[in-house]
Enzyme design. Sequence first.
Site, PDB file in Angstrom:
ATOM      1  N   TYR A  53     -42.008   2.955  16.371  1.00 29.09           N
ATOM      2  CA  TYR A  53     -42.522   1.886  17.233  1.00 29.09           C
ATOM      3  C   TYR A  53     -42.151   2.145  18.682  1.00 29.09           C
ATOM      4  O   TYR A  53     -41.010   2.445  19.024  1.00 29.09           O
ATOM      5  CB  TYR A  53     -41.970   0.516  16.808  1.00 29.09           C
ATOM      6  N   HIS A  83     -49.870  -5.258  30.905  1.00 25.78           N
ATOM      7  CA  HIS A  83     -48.888  -6.338  30.868  1.00 25.78           C
ATOM      8  C   HIS A  83     -48.633  -6.944  32.247  1.00 25.78           C
ATOM      9  O   HIS A  83     -47.851  -7.892  32.362  1.00 25.78           O
ATOM     10  CB  HIS A  83     -47.576  -5.836  30.268  1.00 25.78           C
ATOM     11  N   ASN A 195     -39.284  -4.334  28.113  1.00 32.42           N
ATOM     12  CA  ASN A 195     -38.598  -5.074  27.062  1.00 32.42           C
ATOM     13  C   ASN A 195     -37.182  -5.351  27.542  1.00 32.42           C
ATOM     14  O   ASN A 195     -36.409  -4.429  27.779  1.00 32.42           O
ATOM     15  CB  ASN A 195     -38.561  -4.241  25.771  1.00 32.42           C
ATOM     16  N   TYR A 280     -16.884 -46.315  38.193  1.00 34.18           N
ATOM     17  CA  TYR A 280     -16.788 -45.033  37.488  1.00 34.18           C
ATOM     18  C   TYR A 280     -17.130 -43.844  38.383  1.00 34.18           C
ATOM     19  O   TYR A 280     -16.568 -42.765  38.240  1.00 34.18           O
ATOM     20  CB  TYR A 280     -17.733 -45.017  36.282  1.00 34.18           C
ATOM     21  N   ARG A 283     -13.886 -43.247  40.067  1.00 33.22           N
ATOM     22  CA  ARG A 283     -12.726 -43.087  39.179  1.00 33.22           C
ATOM     23  C   ARG A 283     -12.893 -41.944  38.174  1.00 33.22           C
ATOM     24  O   ARG A 283     -11.921 -41.300  37.764  1.00 33.22           O
ATOM     25  CB  ARG A 283     -12.492 -44.414  38.446  1.00 33.22           C
ATOM     26  N   PHE A 329     -34.193  -8.264  22.642  1.00 36.57           N
ATOM     27  CA  PHE A 329     -34.990  -8.777  23.760  1.00 36.57           C
ATOM     28  C   PHE A 329     -35.094 -10.288  23.765  1.00 36.57           C
ATOM     29  O   PHE A 329     -35.519 -10.890  24.752  1.00 36.57           O
ATOM     30  CB  PHE A 329     -36.409  -8.193  23.691  1.00 36.57           C
ATOM     31  N   GLU A 415     -44.925 -12.546  17.510  1.00 31.32           N
ATOM     32  CA  GLU A 415     -43.789 -13.056  18.265  1.00 31.32           C
ATOM     33  C   GLU A 415     -43.800 -14.575  18.138  1.00 31.32           C
ATOM     34  O   GLU A 415     -44.236 -15.303  19.026  1.00 31.32           O
ATOM     35  CB  GLU A 415     -43.892 -12.579  19.724  1.00 31.32           C
TER      36      GLU A 415
END
Length: 513
Positions: A53, A83, A195, A280, A283, A329, A415
């Site tokens: 791969y 991409h 990646n 508060y 404090r 990844f 994915e």
Amino acid sequence: MTLILTPGSATLAQLHDIWSGRQPVALHPSSHVGITAAAALVKKAANGGEAVYGVNTGFGKLASVKIATKDVATLQRNLILSHCCGVGDALDEATTRLMMALKLLSLGRGASGAAMTTVTLIEGMLAKGVTPVIPSQGSVGASGDLAPLAHMAAAMIGEGEAMFQGVHMDAGTALGKAGLTPIVLGAKEGLALINGTQFSTACALVGLWGAWRNAATSVLTCALSTDAIMGSTAPLQDAIHTLRGHAGQIAVARAQRALMAGSVIRESHRDGDTRVQDPYCIRCQPQVTGAAMDLLHFAGRTLETEANAVTDNPLVLVAEGLIVSGGNFHAEPVGFAADQIAVAVSEIGAIAQRRVALMVDPTLSFDLPPFLTPNPGLNSGLMIAEVTTAALMSENKHLANPCTTDSTPTSANQEDHVSMAAHAARRLLRMNANLNVILGVEAMCGVQGIEFRAPLQTSPALCAAMSTLRAEVPTIVEDRYLAPSIVAAAALVESGALAHAVDLPPFVKGHAE
């Protein structure tokens, strides 16, 4: 001077130096052996008959498609170009340079298979100031920050856009002007570049540093607010906080107590004050902001680990002679860290905003004039500045909703669980900007309130902080066009100048510098 990074050992301080400066960055020569060995193993796999791969197959859902040896280089180039789908505003140059340095650290671990020529080009781009233009939207934080990193890789092959000497131009021209040569990607190199979690991690680190500056500043602004309303320092006694034991709480109480030491205002009402307890927001500052600081320290450790990690896929295990698919990844740790930072930023702002509201309210501020103006009615003073802080506080509460729980399937369900770390990290910039304003307005109110206590004086430390603010923001005597003053006060918070006006302990300053 070149900053030398040792993969696996980079510190948050080194990463901050990269982000805040423009010095050259390079990997320690000891990393070159591992880089070269991994590249050799990838080259061997590319020339073999077995499908591996990312080396000689398609990507994602197309992983089962075998690619001919002669097409391996084209495969990697096509991967990068296809991409480059980022959209939105460009990432700023400082964060982009940090992202590039993080990619160097990852490749330098010798488990990615990128050639030394690829590593050398990234070093050269950092040294010569060639910065890829990276669109800030398009990553879901799993299978890597694919789109943002693809734009970085595109610049390295002479495609896409880059900044050089302050000018936006095509990347090929930028490389040429800098005396650099685009690379031709070898087997797996394109995948190794895109990646990874470097975009998300860089943005989260910048968010962390902004949050630390704000957290540290909020200790100062709370001290100003406390003296402005003639609040008590009794809740800052060390024994209270050591009994509980949380490091952040103890550190904040000690820091605020030190800032207020020597205040004549404080001593003036130690006896005979009819109030039993402060609200508060005064404090419980050590408990709230201290808890936020503990969270920031934890997030910092996570991000430092991630900065030194190998986060691409598949990984090249040189010792075993294997190239193995995994899931490093997936940016879940970064997403969780960013979500934690967001919660801390939101809460620091929430309690600070209540102090602003307290100071402008004449029924609660212990005799300060309404809205901190000497002539209320004719003048509105800081009335709407407080409303602005309320608006920004509310916006930050909305933005603090977790991003990591919003997974969505992508890539034809291959994915099918993603981290949304990129979105989680990017939103921190906006949240910190909002908090800059909230704390800037609190400082304006606190200083204005202390001035109304004259001739009583606050502590020497707080006087120094007041001088820093007053150098940029004049006292509000009559109503004026107030927006520039708010911008100036927020800028003092963002730059760290307000916090730097006083001496804060290392734990409180954290990783802000």
